[in-house]
Structure formats: structure tokens, C-alpha cells
Motif scaffolding. Structure first.
Motif, PDB file in Angstrom:
ATOM      1  N   UNK B  48     -27.872 -50.560  39.585  1.00 27.59           N
ATOM      2  CA  UNK B  48     -28.785 -51.489  39.986  1.00 27.59           C
ATOM      3  C   UNK B  48     -28.315 -52.942  39.803  1.00 27.59           C
ATOM      4  N   UNK B  49     -26.681 -53.369  39.347  1.00 27.91           N
ATOM      5  CA  UNK B  49     -26.898 -54.610  39.685  1.00 27.91           C
ATOM      6  C   UNK B  49     -25.734 -54.837  40.210  1.00 27.91           C
ATOM      7  N   UNK B  51     -26.788 -53.006  43.575  1.00 22.54           N
ATOM      8  CA  UNK B  51     -27.629 -52.807  44.820  1.00 22.54           C
ATOM      9  C   UNK B  51     -28.415 -53.350  45.153  1.00 22.54           C
ATOM     10  N   UNK B  52     -28.667 -54.835  45.703  1.00 20.86           N
ATOM     11  CA  UNK B  52     -28.896 -56.221  46.580  1.00 20.86           C
ATOM     12  C   UNK B  52     -27.225 -56.301  47.265  1.00 20.86           C
ATOM     13  N   UNK B  53     -26.361 -56.145  46.982  1.00 22.13           N
ATOM     14  CA  UNK B  53     -25.353 -56.319  47.992  1.00 22.13           C
ATOM     15  C   UNK B  53     -24.641 -55.632  48.158  1.00 22.13           C
ATOM     16  N   UNK B  55     -27.637 -53.267  49.727  1.00 20.27           N
ATOM     17  CA  UNK B  55     -28.089 -52.900  50.675  1.00 20.27           C
ATOM     18  C   UNK B  55     -27.140 -54.468  51.773  1.00 20.27           C
ATOM     19  N   UNK B  56     -27.561 -55.360  51.161  1.00 18.90           N
ATOM     20  CA  UNK B  56     -27.090 -56.652  52.196  1.00 18.90           C
ATOM     21  C   UNK B  56     -25.801 -55.648  52.821  1.00 18.90           C
ATOM     22  N   UNK B  59     -27.417 -54.081  55.881  1.00 17.89           N
ATOM     23  CA  UNK B  59     -28.354 -54.617  56.813  1.00 17.89           C
ATOM     24  C   UNK B  59     -27.040 -55.332  57.231  1.00 17.89           C
ATOM     25  N   UNK B  67     -30.076 -47.889  56.616  1.00 14.62           N
ATOM     26  CA  UNK B  67     -30.401 -47.358  56.146  1.00 14.62           C
ATOM     27  C   UNK B  67     -31.847 -46.635  55.965  1.00 14.62           C
ATOM     28  N   UNK B  70     -34.842 -46.285  50.497  1.00  9.88           N
ATOM     29  CA  UNK B  70     -33.786 -46.570  49.197  1.00  9.88           C
ATOM     30  C   UNK B  70     -35.400 -46.455  48.463  1.00  9.88           C
ATOM     31  N   UNK B  71     -34.157 -45.383  47.261  1.00 12.44           N
ATOM     32  CA  UNK B  71     -35.167 -44.731  45.541  1.00 12.44           C
ATOM     33  C   UNK B  71     -35.639 -45.919  45.100  1.00 12.44           C
ATOM     34  N   UNK B  72     -36.754 -45.682  43.553  1.00  6.84           N
ATOM     35  CA  UNK B  72     -36.412 -46.732  42.685  1.00  6.84           C
ATOM     36  C   UNK B  72     -35.822 -46.743  41.954  1.00  6.84           C
ATOM     37  N   UNK B  79     -38.746 -41.798  48.621  1.00 10.91           N
ATOM     38  CA  UNK B  79     -40.236 -42.139  48.885  1.00 10.91           C
ATOM     39  C   UNK B  79     -40.859 -42.358  50.175  1.00 10.91           C
ATOM     40  N   UNK B 118     -29.449 -46.522  41.781  1.00  9.76           N
ATOM     41  CA  UNK B 118     -30.746 -46.207  43.131  1.00  9.76           C
ATOM     42  C   UNK B 118     -30.064 -45.609  43.929  1.00  9.76           C
ATOM     43  N   UNK B 120     -29.178 -44.739  48.138  1.00 13.86           N
ATOM     44  CA  UNK B 120     -29.438 -45.016  49.486  1.00 13.86           C
ATOM     45  C   UNK B 120     -29.297 -43.666  50.953  1.00 13.86           C
TER      46      UNK B 120
END
Lengths: 268, 268
Positions: B48-49, B51-53, B55-56, B59, B67, B70-72, B79, B118, B120
């Protein structure tokens, strides 16, 4: 610096860089007819601690919130679509939402900027309007409207989709509009609804909506076909419906103008 | 449970749910010819720490890393594309990268799973191969190859693009392949290179590469046209080049099979 008036033709032929410099001086000009051929974007700024969830939200709702750029936290320059621009000043007018309430509509957001804010640019359908005009597809822009279509939620982000509505007189041109917009998923892609607004929870297309800056349109004629596209104002509805602690956005109609031609964002 | 052999025809006609249940029993079956018509995906799992980077990063590099789900955090169920599936067990074989080194190739990752991971899912080009076969576009799959094309970095994620290569005998069919793949940006979209592999840093298309599971192909014939698509194995190269503390992926060629038909992911 003093305000200056520009002719419609000057605004149409202006470069994105020049247009942004005017916005930076505090002029809030509606962008639907500026910088012909260039892509425009919705702005949504959220704190870093929910930035992942917001990007997942956009990924799950790409017709409403297609992401075309993400800034580094605290850095106001969009690296992909306009690296020289400053998201704090280069839009004509902003909105600040706190705890789901609209609390300010400033002409810049320097006073609100923080080191942990992340800017997201979401494609705007004004972008593919250039492609329609270039193809001689004639339409009336009717406005943007909240619907009863639920977004796919992510983390604290949930709400209902906003759509933009356009009327087409000619079936062939309406079909062409669907084809043209399908080529550019980065600016919402294909329509998500055709026809009756009531089916997606829009009770009245013709009442004047100050919140989304549309003029009251002339009523639909019997031969006009209504097409509805996902709209980046969805992010603002989500800010309200989700009661987010903080989201900063553009003011409806005063979009961020990128350095990318919309054809650069087309996938075919 | 004991292993079982399946005929090519049985694998081709199998449902994704049934195929995943076989993978869950520990059978690593190459997926290029299973579950006809269904979309397949690369797996990349990160903490998670970052995960944002990540996903960016995806992108910013959509041709390599599109993508599709993406899971929780901590939840192994994707999902959007297969909510009943379990990413910890439902692929035939996995890879575990620690500090940029490949440290394990297990048949499930239950022992590695953590509450902060997380998942992907990134589209795989095997998906659009179904559309090509349906259109009678003939091709030879040559393999996946690292290139010298740099990715656009994000946070700790950087590296070079991996491509998949296919040969086409017929110009009209090569053009059709470009059109068909353009319709599905969710599984890499259009090719990123045509022709000479040396121009993107591939020195030898014909040496056997155990790392990406390709058989040594017959040499290119003079009338064959080479097309190269972005490949989700880019994430694995990025894990190595960026020396990431932890990334868990699928083993090349043993993809995750989703419940979505590839046509459901097409944008037009």
C-alpha cells in the motif's frame, strides 16, 4: 494587471500558453471556444492521504473521470500535458469544497496550496467538440446535469455521475459524434446515454442551472437526438456527496487548457 | 488434488472460473490458448505504501501497463473483472521479487500475502489475439522482449518497456491488426513499433529467452511484417530496475484469466 477584452476570434486562435497567462491575471473566461483544437481538462485536487483512492475511483469510472495527468505531491505543474503551467493560478476561477460544502470560489488557489496536495487533470468533452466541428458535425451544447447513475466507489469517494448533453439534428451526424468521441477515451470517450433524460434521473433539461454555468437552452425539437457523455464535474458531485474534508476544483466552464492537441490524445 | 491433463480443445472451451480452479490446484498451464474470447491480465502486487505511485506509473505508461482492476488493500478479490477469484491462488505460477531480485516462483502466494498488499491487473495482449483470430488475421507470436524504450517514471518506479512481437505475412492483415488492437486500449491498444527490432534495442528476436517463456521462433521471412505491442511484463522489469523492496507478479505466460470477454473491454 488590468483586465482586457478579447474578440471571439482572438480567443479561438490563442495558444494555450497565452490563454493560461490571461487566466493567471484573474480573468475567468468560459473556455468552450478558446484555443481551437487543444484538449481541455477538469481539475480536481485532493490531499496525498486520499490520492490513491481518488486515482482508483477515476480508474473505476473512466467515462466520467478519465485521468490525463497527475502531479507530484506539492508540485503544481502537470508533467505530461503542460509542464510549464501552474495549476494554482492558470485557471480563470476555482472552487474549494470543505467537508462536502462549497466554501470559496477564488480566482487563484495560492492561499490554499499545501505541500501534500496532488492535482489530477480529467479530460473535458469540450476537447472532442473541436473534432466534431472539424468534421462538420453540428450540435447544440445543452449543459451539464447530475444524474441518478451511481459511480463505482473507491475508498471515501462515491456519488453520482454528471453528464454533458448535446442535441443533434441529423442521425448520421449523431452516429458520427459517437464514432468521433469513441476515438478519445481520454476526454470521456463514447456517450453513456441516448434519448430520454428521465431515464437517467434528469427531470428538466431546460431549467437554468447556475451551478453548472449553462444558459437555458431552447426546447428540444422533435427531430433532435440527445446524446449524454460522462462529465468531469462528477468529481465535484463526489466531493459533496462524500463530504470530503477537502477538494479543490475548477469553476464549471473555466477549464484548464493543456498544451496537447486533442488529436494527440486520440487512440485511433 | 492430483494433476489432470486437458486436451487443447478442452482448454479452449473452458470457462474462466473452471480454468482458475485448475490453476488453484497448482497446475501452471500456459494461457495463450485457454478460455477463448476472455480477457487475460498481468498481475502486479505491491505494498500500500507505494500503491499510489505505482498507479500513477501505470497511468503514465498506459500502452505497457493498462490497469483493468485494482483490489482493496489486503483483499485478494479483483472487484471489477472477477470478483469471485482469489489472486493469491488462481494463477498457475507466480514470481516474487525482493529488492529487485527474483527470489521465488511459487504456485500460490498465500505465504506471502499481507494485509497491506494491493493487487493490480494489467491487460494482456493475449486478449486481443482472440479478436484477431475471429477476424481471420493470421500471425506468429514471436515472444516478449526487453527494449531500450524508457518508461515515464513515477515515484520509485522506473525502467524500460517490454514489448510483445508478432509477425504478419500480409500487409492488409497487419493493418487490420493495428485497427483491431486500437479498439482495446485496456489490453495495450495499438502497437508502439513497426519493423526493425534493433531500433528499440532488441538485438536478437531468435534466441531462446527462458525468462519470458518464448520458444525459439523460426526466422523472419522477407515478406513478414513485425509489429510490437507494449507488454505487462514491463512491471517485472521495473521491479528489477527500480530494486523495489517487494513486488509479486504472475509467471510469464501463466496469466490471470478474467470473467470479462475482451469485447466488453473494447472502446468501440
Amino acid at each position: 494587471m488590468g483586465a482586457k477584452n478579447f474578440t471571439a476570434s482572438e480567443l479561438l486562435e490563442m495558444s494555450p500558453k497565452e490563454f493560461r497567462s490571461i487566466a493567471r491575471q484573474g480573468q475567468a473566461i468560459h473556455t468552450s471556444r478558446v484555443c481551437r483544437g487543444y484538449a481541455q481538462a477538469n481539475l480536481a485536487i485532493v490531499p496525498r492521504d486520499v490520492a490513491f483512492e481518488f486515482l482508483v475511483f477515476c480508474n473505476r469510472n473512466p467515462r466520467a473521470c478519465p485521468v490525463i495527468d497527475v502531479t507530484e505531491p506539492g508540485n503544481p505543474h502537470p508533467p505530461r500535458v503542460a509542464p510549464e503551467a501552474d495549476l494554482r493560478t492558470d485557471l480563470g476561477k476555482y472552487r474549494v469544497y470543505k467537508d462536502g460544502k462549497l466554501v470559496d470560489e477564488p480566482s487563484d488557489i495560492r492561499d490554499y496550496w499545501r505541500d501534500d496536495l496532488v492535482g489530477f487533470l480529467l479530460g473535458c468533452s469540450y476537447s472532442f467538440d473541436w473534432l466534431m466541428r472539424a468534421a462538420n458535425v453540428k450540435f447544440r451544447f445543452i449543459g451539464a446535469f447530475p444524474t441518478n447513475i451511481p459511480c463505482v466507489p473507491a475508498g471515501p469517494f462515491s456519488g453520482h455521475v454528471v453528464v454533458s448533453c448535446r442535441f443533434f439534428k441529423d442521425s448520421e451526424e449523431a452516429v458520427r459524434a459517437i464514432q468521433i468521441s469513441s476515438r478519445v477515451p481520454a476526454v470521456h470517450g463514447a456517450p453513456i446515454h441516448i434519448g430520454d433524460p428521465l431515464l437517467i434521473g434528469i427531470k428538466d433539461l431546460y431549467s437554468y442551472r447556475t451551478d453548472f454555468l449553462t444558459e437555458p437552452p431552447a426546447p428540444q425539437e422533435p427531430d433532435e437526438i440527445a446524446l449524454y457523455w460522462g462529465c468531469g464535474l462528477t468529481a465535484q458531485v463526489v466531493a459533496v456527496e462524500s463530504k470530503l474534508p477537502l477538494m479543490i476544483t475548477h469553476y464549471p466552464g473555466t477549464m484548464f487548457v493543456t498544451d496537447k492537441r486533442v488529436e494527440e490524445l486520440a487512440i485511433l
